[in-house]
Design a protein around this motif. Structure first.
Motif, PDB file in Angstrom:
ATOM      1  N   ASP A  30     -18.545 -92.252 -66.099  1.00 43.25           N
ATOM      2  CA  ASP A  30     -19.775 -92.171 -66.877  1.00 43.25           C
ATOM      3  C   ASP A  30     -19.849 -90.819 -67.572  1.00 43.25           C
ATOM      4  OD1 ASP A  30     -20.799 -94.624 -66.450  1.00 43.25           O
ATOM      5  OD2 ASP A  30     -22.102 -94.061 -64.787  1.00 43.25           O
ATOM      6  N   ALA A  31     -20.188 -90.840 -68.835  1.00 42.38           N
ATOM      7  CA  ALA A  31     -20.311 -89.592 -69.583  1.00 42.38           C
ATOM      8  C   ALA A  31     -21.536 -88.813 -69.128  1.00 42.38           C
ATOM      9  CB  ALA A  31     -20.425 -89.894 -71.069  1.00 42.38           C
ATOM     10  N   ILE A  32     -21.395 -87.500 -69.105  1.00 46.79           N
ATOM     11  CA  ILE A  32     -22.538 -86.639 -68.862  1.00 46.79           C
ATOM     12  C   ILE A  32     -23.039 -86.213 -70.233  1.00 46.79           C
ATOM     13  CG2 ILE A  32     -23.341 -84.529 -67.743  1.00 46.79           C
ATOM     14  CD1 ILE A  32     -20.908 -84.726 -65.903  1.00 46.79           C
ATOM     15  N   ASN A  33     -24.156 -86.781 -70.641  1.00 44.38           N
ATOM     16  CA  ASN A  33     -24.633 -86.582 -72.011  1.00 44.38           C
ATOM     17  C   ASN A  33     -24.751 -85.109 -72.347  1.00 44.38           C
ATOM     18  OD1 ASN A  33     -24.811 -89.308 -72.455  1.00 44.38           O
ATOM     19  ND2 ASN A  33     -26.948 -89.437 -71.778  1.00 44.38           N
ATOM     20  N   GLY A  34     -24.198 -84.746 -73.482  1.00 44.47           N
ATOM     21  CA  GLY A  34     -24.351 -83.386 -73.981  1.00 44.47           C
ATOM     22  C   GLY A  34     -23.298 -82.419 -73.499  1.00 44.47           C
ATOM     23  N   PHE A  35     -22.403 -82.829 -72.621  1.00 44.64           N
ATOM     24  CA  PHE A  35     -21.387 -81.918 -72.108  1.00 44.64           C
ATOM     25  C   PHE A  35     -20.161 -81.952 -73.014  1.00 44.64           C
ATOM     26  CE2 PHE A  35     -18.933 -79.537 -69.130  1.00 44.64           C
ATOM     27  CZ  PHE A  35     -19.874 -78.871 -68.344  1.00 44.64           C
ATOM     28  N   ARG A  36     -19.565 -80.778 -73.231  1.00 47.34           N
ATOM     29  CA  ARG A  36     -18.450 -80.663 -74.167  1.00 47.34           C
ATOM     30  C   ARG A  36     -17.377 -79.735 -73.617  1.00 47.34           C
ATOM     31  NH1 ARG A  36     -18.500 -77.515 -79.663  1.00 47.34           N
ATOM     32  NH2 ARG A  36     -16.700 -78.379 -80.730  1.00 47.34           N
ATOM     33  N   VAL A  37     -16.112 -80.177 -73.708  1.00 50.41           N
ATOM     34  CA  VAL A  37     -14.968 -79.362 -73.307  1.00 50.41           C
ATOM     35  C   VAL A  37     -14.048 -79.239 -74.515  1.00 50.41           C
ATOM     36  CG1 VAL A  37     -12.956 -79.214 -71.797  1.00 50.41           C
ATOM     37  CG2 VAL A  37     -15.104 -80.104 -70.894  1.00 50.41           C
ATOM     38  N   TYR A  38     -13.816 -78.015 -74.983  1.00 52.93           N
ATOM     39  CA  TYR A  38     -13.037 -77.816 -76.206  1.00 52.93           C
ATOM     40  C   TYR A  38     -12.422 -76.417 -76.206  1.00 52.93           C
ATOM     41  CZ  TYR A  38     -16.740 -74.759 -77.947  1.00 52.93           C
ATOM     42  OH  TYR A  38     -17.621 -73.714 -78.107  1.00 52.93           O
ATOM     43  N   PRO A  39     -11.407 -76.116 -77.054  1.00 51.93           N
ATOM     44  CA  PRO A  39     -10.592 -77.092 -77.790  1.00 51.93           C
ATOM     45  C   PRO A  39      -9.649 -77.809 -76.835  1.00 51.93           C
ATOM     46  CG  PRO A  39      -9.670 -74.905 -78.054  1.00 51.93           C
ATOM     47  CD  PRO A  39     -10.935 -74.730 -77.261  1.00 51.93           C
ATOM     48  N   ASN A  40      -9.264 -78.997 -77.184  1.00 50.09           N
ATOM     49  CA  ASN A  40      -8.391 -79.799 -76.334  1.00 50.09           C
ATOM     50  C   ASN A  40      -7.511 -80.678 -77.231  1.00 50.09           C
ATOM     51  OD1 ASN A  40      -7.227 -81.024 -74.147  1.00 50.09           O
ATOM     52  ND2 ASN A  40      -8.945 -82.380 -73.727  1.00 50.09           N
ATOM     53  N   PRO A  41      -6.227 -80.383 -77.351  1.00 55.14           N
ATOM     54  CA  PRO A  41      -5.421 -79.456 -76.557  1.00 55.14           C
ATOM     55  C   PRO A  41      -5.692 -78.000 -76.885  1.00 55.14           C
ATOM     56  CG  PRO A  41      -4.093 -80.448 -78.282  1.00 55.14           C
ATOM     57  CD  PRO A  41      -5.419 -81.158 -78.300  1.00 55.14           C
ATOM     58  N   THR A  42      -5.252 -77.103 -75.993  1.00 52.93           N
ATOM     59  CA  THR A  42      -5.458 -75.668 -76.161  1.00 52.93           C
ATOM     60  C   THR A  42      -4.186 -74.925 -75.811  1.00 52.93           C
ATOM     61  OG1 THR A  42      -6.803 -73.775 -75.459  1.00 52.93           O
ATOM     62  CG2 THR A  42      -6.294 -75.434 -73.791  1.00 52.93           C
ATOM     63  N   ASN A  43      -4.054 -73.709 -76.332  1.00 56.29           N
ATOM     64  CA  ASN A  43      -2.885 -72.911 -75.954  1.00 56.29           C
ATOM     65  C   ASN A  43      -3.260 -71.742 -75.046  1.00 56.29           C
ATOM     66  OD1 ASN A  43      -4.127 -71.177 -77.716  1.00 56.29           O
ATOM     67  ND2 ASN A  43      -2.543 -71.285 -79.281  1.00 56.29           N
ATOM     68  N   ASP A  44      -4.576 -71.573 -74.749  1.00 54.11           N
ATOM     69  CA  ASP A  44      -4.930 -70.495 -73.830  1.00 54.11           C
ATOM     70  C   ASP A  44      -6.114 -70.840 -72.921  1.00 54.11           C
ATOM     71  OD1 ASP A  44      -6.894 -70.420 -75.785  1.00 54.11           O
ATOM     72  OD2 ASP A  44      -6.411 -68.410 -76.484  1.00 54.11           O
ATOM     73  N   ALA A  45      -7.240 -71.275 -73.493  1.00 52.43           N
ATOM     74  CA  ALA A  45      -8.435 -71.503 -72.681  1.00 52.43           C
ATOM     75  C   ALA A  45      -9.244 -72.658 -73.247  1.00 52.43           C
ATOM     76  CB  ALA A  45      -9.292 -70.242 -72.638  1.00 52.43           C
ATOM     77  N   VAL A  46     -10.068 -73.258 -72.380  1.00 52.63           N
ATOM     78  CA  VAL A  46     -11.030 -74.268 -72.821  1.00 52.63           C
ATOM     79  C   VAL A  46     -12.438 -73.757 -72.526  1.00 52.63           C
ATOM     80  CG1 VAL A  46      -9.546 -76.272 -72.588  1.00 52.63           C
ATOM     81  CG2 VAL A  46     -10.852 -75.515 -70.611  1.00 52.63           C
ATOM     82  N   LYS A  47     -13.355 -74.116 -73.408  1.00 57.18           N
ATOM     83  CA  LYS A  47     -14.755 -73.744 -73.226  1.00 57.18           C
ATOM     84  C   LYS A  47     -15.543 -74.949 -72.714  1.00 57.18           C
ATOM     85  CE  LYS A  47     -14.629 -70.278 -76.913  1.00 57.18           C
ATOM     86  NZ  LYS A  47     -15.208 -69.822 -78.204  1.00 57.18           N
ATOM     87  N   LEU A  48     -16.543 -74.677 -71.886  1.00 56.40           N
ATOM     88  CA  LEU A  48     -17.414 -75.707 -71.344  1.00 56.40           C
ATOM     89  C   LEU A  48     -18.821 -75.446 -71.835  1.00 56.40           C
ATOM     90  CD1 LEU A  48     -14.954 -75.283 -69.267  1.00 56.40           C
ATOM     91  CD2 LEU A  48     -16.383 -76.522 -67.657  1.00 56.40           C
ATOM     92  N   GLU A  49     -19.411 -76.429 -72.512  1.00 50.98           N
ATOM     93  CA  GLU A  49     -20.742 -76.260 -73.097  1.00 50.98           C
ATOM     94  C   GLU A  49     -21.612 -77.455 -72.789  1.00 50.98           C
ATOM     95  OE1 GLU A  49     -20.855 -75.747 -77.278  1.00 50.98           O
ATOM     96  OE2 GLU A  49     -20.218 -73.650 -77.236  1.00 50.98           O
TER      97      GLU A  49
END
Length: 613
Positions: A537-556
């Motif tokens: 189930d999606a958690i509305n409004g949650f975002r993981v990016y950039p994906n793919p990444t070469n160093d880090a991912v952000k969680l918003e």
């Protein structure tokens, strides 16, 4: 005297030149020597099994004998016994040799630790070989793919037709499991074991093996995802113009029993098999049928559900999650059956095709989706598209959806639409197998593709396909700098990469209405996930990016919330835990696939995160 000296000097120079170009590698069974072709070491015809002849006919393959002398691996092996048909042709020749269980290796660096790409050839499990010639070139020659992609390429052979897949009561007493059949599958598994044990000596990394195949080779690649016996032998898969496919054991037994009785009509089952082992392979091959007839795929000989290698039908295995989870590329071509369909088609033939294969309730909708038109060209296009979508486009979507829903590793779907100049002249479109010229970068070597017919678009296609395929083999993600972004597949969106000279990567939904129709025809209700509902189930409004990444991912998240996160490796090992973190640094982790599980408000969301160079 002087003439003799000159001749002797030339001879010595010739021997010395050949020595410089040859290379000896030590395998677990003894030394083998190959050639240097430009910048690639080439080893052709290395045995991975003992010849499956005499008493070894219709038995599981056994490893080759050890040898102390250097085995010269300089020539393609003979094809396995078969009745060879050209695509779109009903004439055939008997060819092949039972002593055919060999593989070929190409490597740009014998000390490289490079990704390994293992190719399974197609041919309906009835024909084909690693040395197959198409369009005036060795279609599966791995030199260009190896050199330009910086990978080790391996092509393997396996038993075909009646010799590879016969199921018979007289064979069941010969093994402790009490089953028979699947000899061609066991050949493929033994070849993969050989690769695990030997490929490091050729510069390959046995922990990074990608299995890929087209047509029946794609079927076999998909099937090897379904068996525990191959679970640790490869790590990524590419299925081209195919899906996994297995036959019912009882049906296969009946077919094989009738065939055996046509050769040997009296005696016990065991006596009949003893007699069958003495019949020349050419006589057995005479019984084979054309794999594609009039655009209809006919899989007369297939792997079977034997409750040992394969415990159920492919859909059920995938739905249960009991398959080998790994990154997957899967796709098909836009005009698969254009070479095999009749060259002249009238509108009445489209109506006849629909009436022959579809129940009356579906015929009006089929003719609405594929109108026969009023000309031969319009009718032939409808005919080809019916055969293409029913047998390939829709089935590939089903498999992509089911696998994506039941594993955390990424799935990537493609749709190959490019048409080279020769196919354009003949109005054949993107026919079955055309993409292989570009994956292996051998269209430039083909008689039909050489000279003025090799266009800049062909060069672009070669570059794109080779690098998408080798990037995937390297990291599990086909994307890298300089290539159009290939969107990761999600069952709910059906986004894909249209492979052409200038792809844009923005499409979602491959012939969706038509695929929906074919799902309805076979009463396919869609796939569900074996994962728990909370996890998907999606958690509305949650975002993981950039994906793919070469160093880090952000969680918003679009509002302040409390959450926990955990990072897992693709094998399920937990690597780190986090609380209310806005960024996860992956720079110290190896390139590849990771699982990020986010928990908030009693719900879970699983993200597939890919780290690329």
């Amino acid at each position: 005297m002087r003439l003799k000296s000159i001749i002797f000097f030339i001879f010595i120079l010739f021997v010395y030149s050949n020595c410089l170009r040859s290379q000896v590698v030590t395998t677990a069974y003894g030394p083998v020597s190959g050639n240097k072709s430009d910048n690639v070491f080439e080893f052709l015809g290395i045995p991975f099994a003992s010849p499956p002849v005499d008493e070894l006919r219709w038995r599981a393959p056994v490893p080759p004998e050890n040898h102390t002398d250097t085995l010269r691996a300089m020539h393609y092996p003979p094809a396995c016994p078969q009745k060879n048909f050209e695509q779109g042709d009903t004439t055939a020749t008997i060819m092949g040799d039972e002593d055919c269980l060999y593989l070929n290796v190409w490597s740009p660096d014998l000390s490289g630790g490079l990704p390994v790409m293992v190719f399974i050839h197609g041919g309906g499990n009835q024909q084909g070989s690693t040395g197959q010639e198409t369009g005036g070139t060795k279609l599966y020659d791995g030199k260009n793919l190896s050199e330009r992609g910086d990978v080790v390429v391996v092509t393997i052979q396996y038993r075909l037709g009646i010799l590879g897949y016969m199921v018979h009561p007289g064979l069941e007493a010969e093994n402790t499991a009490g089953i028979s059949g699947n000899y061609g599958v066991l050949d493929q598994i033994l070849a993969l074991h050989w690769i695990q044990n030997n490929i490091a000596a050729f510069g390959g990394d046995p922990t990074n093996v990608t299995l890929f195949g087209e047509s029946a080779g794609g079927v076999n690649t998909g099937n090897l995802l379904l068996t525990d016996e191959a679970g640790d032998l490869f790590h990524k898969a590419i299925i081209q113009s195919a899906i996994p496919g297995l036959e019912d054991y009882a049906e296969a037994t009946e077919k094989s029993t009738n065939l055996v009785n046509s050769f040997v009509s009296s005696g016990t089952d065991e006596e009949k098999i003893a007699a069958m082992r003495k019949i020349p392979a050419d006589s057995l091959s005479e019984t084979l049928n054309i794999p594609i007839n009039g655009g209809i795929v006919q899989q007369s000989w297939r792997p079977v559900i034997d409750d040992v290698l394969f415990t159920d039908n492919p859909e059920s295995i995938i739905q249960s999650g009991r398959f080998n989870h790994m990154p997957l590329i899967i796709g098909s071509n836009s005009d698969e059956m254009s070479l095999s369909a009749p060259l002249v088609v009238y509108p009445s033939m489209v109506n006849a095709l629909v009436s022959l294969y579809l129940p009356a309730i579906f015929r009006p909708e089929a003719l609405s989706l594929y109108p026969p038109g009023s000309t031969q060209d319009e009718a032939r296009n409808a005919y080809v598209q019916i055969l293409t979508d029913a047998q390939f486009t829709a089935s590939v979507r089903r498999t992509a959806q089911c696998i994506e829903l039941n594993q955390a590793e990424p799935v990537w779907r493609y749709f190959f639409t490019y048409t080279h100049s020769v196919a354009q002249l003949a109005s054949f479109g993107s026919y079955h197998g055309m993409e292989l010229f570009y994956v292996f970068n051998n269209w430039e070597n083909a008689t039909l593709g050489s000279s003025f017919l090799f266009k800049p678009q062909d060069d672009s296609m070669q570059y794109n396909m080779l690098h998408y395929w080798t990037n995937f083999a390297r990291t599990g993600n086909p994307n890298t700098n300089g290539l159009t972004t290939w969107p990761e597949y999600a069952a709910s969106e059906d986004c894909y990469l249209e492979i052409k000279a200038t792809p844009n990567g923005s499409q979602c939904g491959v012939r969706s209405e038509k695929s929906d129709f074919w799902d309805k025809v076979i009463n396919f209700k869609g796939c569900t996930s074996f994962l728990s509902k909370n996890e998907i189930d999606a958690i509305n409004g949650f975002r993981v990016y950039p994906n793919p990444t070469n160093d880090a991912v952000k969680l918003e998240h679009n509002e302040p919330i409390e959450f926990n996160a955990a990072l897992y490796g693709s094998n399920g090992d937990k690597l780190a835990s986090y609380h209310n973190i806005s960024k996860i640094d992956l720079s110290d982790y190896a390139n590849g696939m990771y699982i990020l599980k986010v928990t908030t408000r009693g719900q879970h969301k699983v993200y597939k995160v890919t780290k690329i160079p």
